[in-house]
Design a protein around this motif. Structure first.
Motif, PDB file in Angstrom:
ATOM      1  N   ASN A 188      -8.425  -7.475  -5.946  1.00 54.09           N
ATOM      2  CA  ASN A 188      -8.779  -6.183  -6.529  1.00 54.09           C
ATOM      3  C   ASN A 188      -7.878  -5.068  -6.014  1.00 54.09           C
ATOM      4  O   ASN A 188      -7.539  -5.025  -4.831  1.00 54.09           O
ATOM      5  CB  ASN A 188     -10.238  -5.834  -6.209  1.00 54.09           C
ATOM      6  CG  ASN A 188     -11.220  -6.739  -6.915  1.00 54.09           C
ATOM      7  OD1 ASN A 188     -10.884  -7.347  -7.925  1.00 54.09           O
ATOM      8  ND2 ASN A 188     -12.427  -6.834  -6.387  1.00 54.09           N
ATOM      9  N   ARG A 189      -7.513  -4.153  -6.914  1.00 52.21           N
ATOM     10  CA  ARG A 189      -6.721  -2.998  -6.499  1.00 52.21           C
ATOM     11  C   ARG A 189      -7.628  -2.021  -5.759  1.00 52.21           C
ATOM     12  O   ARG A 189      -8.700  -1.666  -6.232  1.00 52.21           O
ATOM     13  CB  ARG A 189      -6.075  -2.315  -7.703  1.00 52.21           C
ATOM     14  CG  ARG A 189      -5.177  -1.142  -7.305  1.00 52.21           C
ATOM     15  CD  ARG A 189      -4.517  -0.528  -8.534  1.00 52.21           C
ATOM     16  NE  ARG A 189      -3.560   0.496  -8.133  1.00 52.21           N
ATOM     17  CZ  ARG A 189      -3.871   1.779  -7.974  1.00 52.21           C
ATOM     18  NH1 ARG A 189      -5.110   2.188  -8.168  1.00 52.21           N
ATOM     19  NH2 ARG A 189      -2.942   2.657  -7.624  1.00 52.21           N
ATOM     20  N   GLN A 190      -7.169  -1.574  -4.612  1.00 47.87           N
ATOM     21  CA  GLN A 190      -7.939  -0.653  -3.786  1.00 47.87           C
ATOM     22  C   GLN A 190      -7.327   0.749  -3.878  1.00 47.87           C
ATOM     23  O   GLN A 190      -6.108   0.899  -3.819  1.00 47.87           O
ATOM     24  CB  GLN A 190      -7.932  -1.109  -2.322  1.00 47.87           C
ATOM     25  CG  GLN A 190      -8.392  -2.545  -2.133  1.00 47.87           C
ATOM     26  CD  GLN A 190      -8.092  -3.060  -0.741  1.00 47.87           C
ATOM     27  OE1 GLN A 190      -8.958  -3.080   0.117  1.00 47.87           O
ATOM     28  NE2 GLN A 190      -6.852  -3.464  -0.505  1.00 47.87           N
ATOM     29  N   SER A 191      -8.181   1.747  -4.016  1.00 43.34           N
ATOM     30  CA  SER A 191      -7.687   3.116  -4.114  1.00 43.34           C
ATOM     31  C   SER A 191      -8.715   4.071  -3.527  1.00 43.34           C
ATOM     32  O   SER A 191      -9.918   3.923  -3.766  1.00 43.34           O
ATOM     33  CB  SER A 191      -7.417   3.472  -5.581  1.00 43.34           C
ATOM     34  OG  SER A 191      -6.959   4.809  -5.694  1.00 43.34           O
ATOM     35  N   ILE A 192      -8.240   5.035  -2.755  1.00 41.61           N
ATOM     36  CA  ILE A 192      -9.124   6.038  -2.166  1.00 41.61           C
ATOM     37  C   ILE A 192      -8.348   7.339  -2.012  1.00 41.61           C
ATOM     38  O   ILE A 192      -7.118   7.331  -1.863  1.00 41.61           O
ATOM     39  CB  ILE A 192      -9.658   5.564  -0.789  1.00 41.61           C
ATOM     40  CG1 ILE A 192     -10.795   6.476  -0.308  1.00 41.61           C
ATOM     41  CG2 ILE A 192      -8.543   5.503   0.245  1.00 41.61           C
ATOM     42  CD1 ILE A 192     -11.501   5.958   0.945  1.00 41.61           C
TER      43      ILE A 192
ATOM     44  N   TYR B 114      -8.562 -12.117  -2.368  1.00 40.29           N
ATOM     45  CA  TYR B 114      -8.890 -10.713  -2.603  1.00 40.29           C
ATOM     46  C   TYR B 114      -7.756 -10.077  -3.399  1.00 40.29           C
ATOM     47  O   TYR B 114      -6.694  -9.760  -2.864  1.00 40.29           O
ATOM     48  CB  TYR B 114      -9.086  -9.977  -1.272  1.00 40.29           C
ATOM     49  CG  TYR B 114      -9.763  -8.635  -1.434  1.00 40.29           C
ATOM     50  CD1 TYR B 114     -11.146  -8.507  -1.303  1.00 40.29           C
ATOM     51  CD2 TYR B 114      -9.038  -7.489  -1.741  1.00 40.29           C
ATOM     52  CE1 TYR B 114     -11.773  -7.287  -1.469  1.00 40.29           C
ATOM     53  CE2 TYR B 114      -9.653  -6.269  -1.918  1.00 40.29           C
ATOM     54  CZ  TYR B 114     -11.022  -6.180  -1.773  1.00 40.29           C
ATOM     55  OH  TYR B 114     -11.635  -4.963  -1.952  1.00 40.29           O
TER      56      TYR B 114
ATOM     57  N   VAL C  95       0.857  -1.187   0.000  1.00 45.75           N
ATOM     58  CA  VAL C  95       0.000   0.000   0.000  1.00 45.75           C
ATOM     59  C   VAL C  95       0.890   1.232   0.000  1.00 45.75           C
ATOM     60  O   VAL C  95       1.836   1.318   0.779  1.00 45.75           O
ATOM     61  CB  VAL C  95      -0.929   0.038   1.241  1.00 45.75           C
ATOM     62  CG1 VAL C  95      -1.793   1.300   1.217  1.00 45.75           C
ATOM     63  CG2 VAL C  95      -1.800  -1.201   1.302  1.00 45.75           C
TER      64      VAL C  95
ATOM     65  N   ASP D   7      -1.952  -1.039  -3.832  1.00 47.21           N
ATOM     66  CA  ASP D   7      -3.095  -0.249  -3.376  1.00 47.21           C
ATOM     67  C   ASP D   7      -2.630   1.159  -3.028  1.00 47.21           C
ATOM     68  O   ASP D   7      -1.457   1.375  -2.688  1.00 47.21           O
ATOM     69  CB  ASP D   7      -3.747  -0.902  -2.154  1.00 47.21           C
ATOM     70  CG  ASP D   7      -4.342  -2.271  -2.489  1.00 47.21           C
ATOM     71  OD1 ASP D   7      -4.844  -2.439  -3.617  1.00 47.21           O
ATOM     72  OD2 ASP D   7      -4.288  -3.174  -1.642  1.00 47.21           O
TER      73      ASP D   7
ATOM     74  N   ARG E 103      -7.148  -6.324   4.599  1.00 46.88           N
ATOM     75  CA  ARG E 103      -8.104  -6.988   3.712  1.00 46.88           C
ATOM     76  C   ARG E 103      -7.390  -7.998   2.815  1.00 46.88           C
ATOM     77  O   ARG E 103      -7.873  -9.114   2.589  1.00 46.88           O
ATOM     78  CB  ARG E 103      -8.818  -5.935   2.872  1.00 46.88           C
ATOM     79  CG  ARG E 103     -10.130  -6.390   2.248  1.00 46.88           C
ATOM     80  CD  ARG E 103     -10.846  -5.207   1.621  1.00 46.88           C
ATOM     81  NE  ARG E 103     -11.216  -4.223   2.636  1.00 46.88           N
ATOM     82  CZ  ARG E 103     -11.555  -2.976   2.356  1.00 46.88           C
ATOM     83  NH1 ARG E 103     -11.545  -2.550   1.104  1.00 46.88           N
ATOM     84  NH2 ARG E 103     -11.896  -2.147   3.311  1.00 46.88           N
ATOM     85  N   LYS E 104      -6.222  -7.604   2.299  1.00 51.38           N
ATOM     86  CA  LYS E 104      -5.466  -8.517   1.438  1.00 51.38           C
ATOM     87  C   LYS E 104      -4.869  -9.683   2.240  1.00 51.38           C
ATOM     88  O   LYS E 104      -4.809 -10.812   1.756  1.00 51.38           O
ATOM     89  CB  LYS E 104      -4.341  -7.743   0.738  1.00 51.38           C
ATOM     90  CG  LYS E 104      -4.820  -6.728  -0.311  1.00 51.38           C
ATOM     91  CD  LYS E 104      -5.262  -7.414  -1.577  1.00 51.38           C
ATOM     92  CE  LYS E 104      -5.747  -6.426  -2.642  1.00 51.38           C
ATOM     93  NZ  LYS E 104      -4.678  -5.635  -3.241  1.00 51.38           N
TER      94      LYS E 104
ATOM     95  N   ASP F  19      -6.207  -0.804   6.851  1.00 50.73           N
ATOM     96  CA  ASP F  19      -7.421  -1.538   6.457  1.00 50.73           C
ATOM     97  C   ASP F  19      -7.226  -2.219   5.101  1.00 50.73           C
ATOM     98  O   ASP F  19      -7.599  -3.381   4.917  1.00 50.73           O
ATOM     99  CB  ASP F  19      -8.622  -0.591   6.379  1.00 50.73           C
ATOM    100  CG  ASP F  19      -9.164  -0.216   7.748  1.00 50.73           C
ATOM    101  OD1 ASP F  19      -8.861  -0.933   8.722  1.00 50.73           O
ATOM    102  OD2 ASP F  19      -9.893   0.791   7.844  1.00 50.73           O
ATOM    103  N   PHE F  20      -6.647  -1.492   4.139  1.00 50.44           N
ATOM    104  CA  PHE F  20      -6.383  -2.068   2.820  1.00 50.44           C
ATOM    105  C   PHE F  20      -5.476  -3.292   2.944  1.00 50.44           C
ATOM    106  O   PHE F  20      -5.717  -4.336   2.332  1.00 50.44           O
ATOM    107  CB  PHE F  20      -5.711  -1.023   1.917  1.00 50.44           C
ATOM    108  CG  PHE F  20      -6.662  -0.044   1.280  1.00 50.44           C
ATOM    109  CD1 PHE F  20      -8.013  -0.061   1.563  1.00 50.44           C
ATOM    110  CD2 PHE F  20      -6.187   0.909   0.391  1.00 50.44           C
ATOM    111  CE1 PHE F  20      -8.893   0.841   0.976  1.00 50.44           C
ATOM    112  CE2 PHE F  20      -7.050   1.815  -0.216  1.00 50.44           C
ATOM    113  CZ  PHE F  20      -8.402   1.787   0.080  1.00 50.44           C
TER     114      PHE F  20
END
Length: 326
Positions: free
Chosen positions: A303-307, A301, A134, A146, A294-295, A290-291
């Protein structure tokens, strides 16, 4: 000495010896200690003993630990990691993309970290491993990484609107070499607002921290067209600026207004509460964990996470109202 010979000396199977060196619960403590004692007497205990660490290891790569901004982030991350039953390993890249790459390679291929957090990476990260990574800060086109990015533009535009409302049109900036992102954000908002900013009122000091603000303000005060409001790239710089203004007999905000581009308290007992851009570092760090969690909790899991976390402008008490001045 190999495991076959060691097992014969201990009168157990090779499998039992292997499990003992891996601290397997299938092997009794008495048998383990007998095997270990023989291995130590033969000088091969360190060669075969591979204890398993029972907590997740999370590596954090940080540009430096001199600035309060980074130490606060590392502290927030460590608290989150510890609260979730894991252990943090911290490394410093010294603003070097080469060192950043070396550390990523070390943690993914040799130290076998369970997860990695990179604070403000300097370049794209290409993650070709199964180790979740991340990045916090500016979004790069990184692969298999991420991202928790930061939106400072909205807060900067709010700050510029507030300055305009308070009658400020001549605005300056003081930063330093390692605060290039802040300078870029400042310039982008200035250009978007079509403000008439003079290059000589945008100072990038070759010094750092308090000195950058102190000497940068000295240079600014010598300008024939001195700004009425000045942005400081970060809090240490703002503190140096305030000290120089005090020594010159100038008041904040009556004579010069000051806005800080972070809300880190580098001078907790200052005479005035600075207008600032609130960074929400605790939220940034919590989302990054959190990201990662989750992985780590599910190998399925992918999926690439982005915020993007938005910073906010706080008015403080360091901006004067110039509308009533002739």
């Amino acid at each position: 000495m190999n495991l076959t010979k060691l097992s014969a000396m201990a009168n157990v199977s090779v499998s039992t010896v292997s499990k003992a060196f891996s601290d397997s619960p299938e092997i009794s403590e008495a048998t383990k200690q007998r095997i270990f004692s023989i291995a130590k007497s033969c000088g091969c205990f360190e060669k075969y003993y591979k204890p398993q660490y029972d907590r997740k290891l999370i590596a954090v790569i940080c540009p430096e630990m001199l600035g309060i901004h980074y130490t606060q982030m590392a502290t927030y991350i460590e608290k989150e990691i510890t609260a979730r039953g894991a252990t943090m390993m911290l490394s410093v890249s010294n603003f070097s993309p080469v060192i950043q790459r070396e550390l990523l390679n070390y943690y993914t291929h040799f130290a076998h970290a369970d997860g990695i957090i990179v604070i403000e990476p300097f370049e794209e990260i290409h993650n070709n491993t199964d180790v979740p990574i991340v990045q916090i800060g500016k979004e790069h086109e990184s692969r298999n990484v991420d991202c928790v990015s930061v939106d400072i533009h909205t807060a900067m535009e709010d700050a510029m609107r507030w300055l305009a409302r308070m009658g400020h049109t001549n605005i300056g900036f003081i930063g330093e070499t390692y605060a290039q992102n802040e300078y870029i954000h400042f310039k982008e908002v200035v250009e978007k607002k079509k403000l008439p900013i003079e290059n000589r009122n945008m100072i990038i000091s070759d010094k750092r921290f308090y000195d950058a603000g102190y000497f940068g303000m000295g240079e600014m005060l010598a300008s024939p067209h001195r700004p009425t409001a000045i942005f400081a790239a970060y809090s240490h710089i703002a503190t140096g600026m305030l000290q120089r203004l005090k020594e010159e007999g100038l008041r904040v905000p009556a004579d010069i207004s000051v806005i800080c581009m972070d809300d880190i308290v580098s001078a907790p007992y200052a005479d005035i509460k600075l207008a600032c851009i609130k960074m929400h570092l605790d939220e940034l760090c919590a989302v990054a964990i959190d990201f990662l969690e989750r992985k780590l909790s599910s190998s399925y899991y992918k999926n690439r996470q982005s915020i993007s976390i938005s910073r906010t402008f706080e008015k403080g008490a360091s901006v004067s109202d110039r509308n009533h001045l002739s």
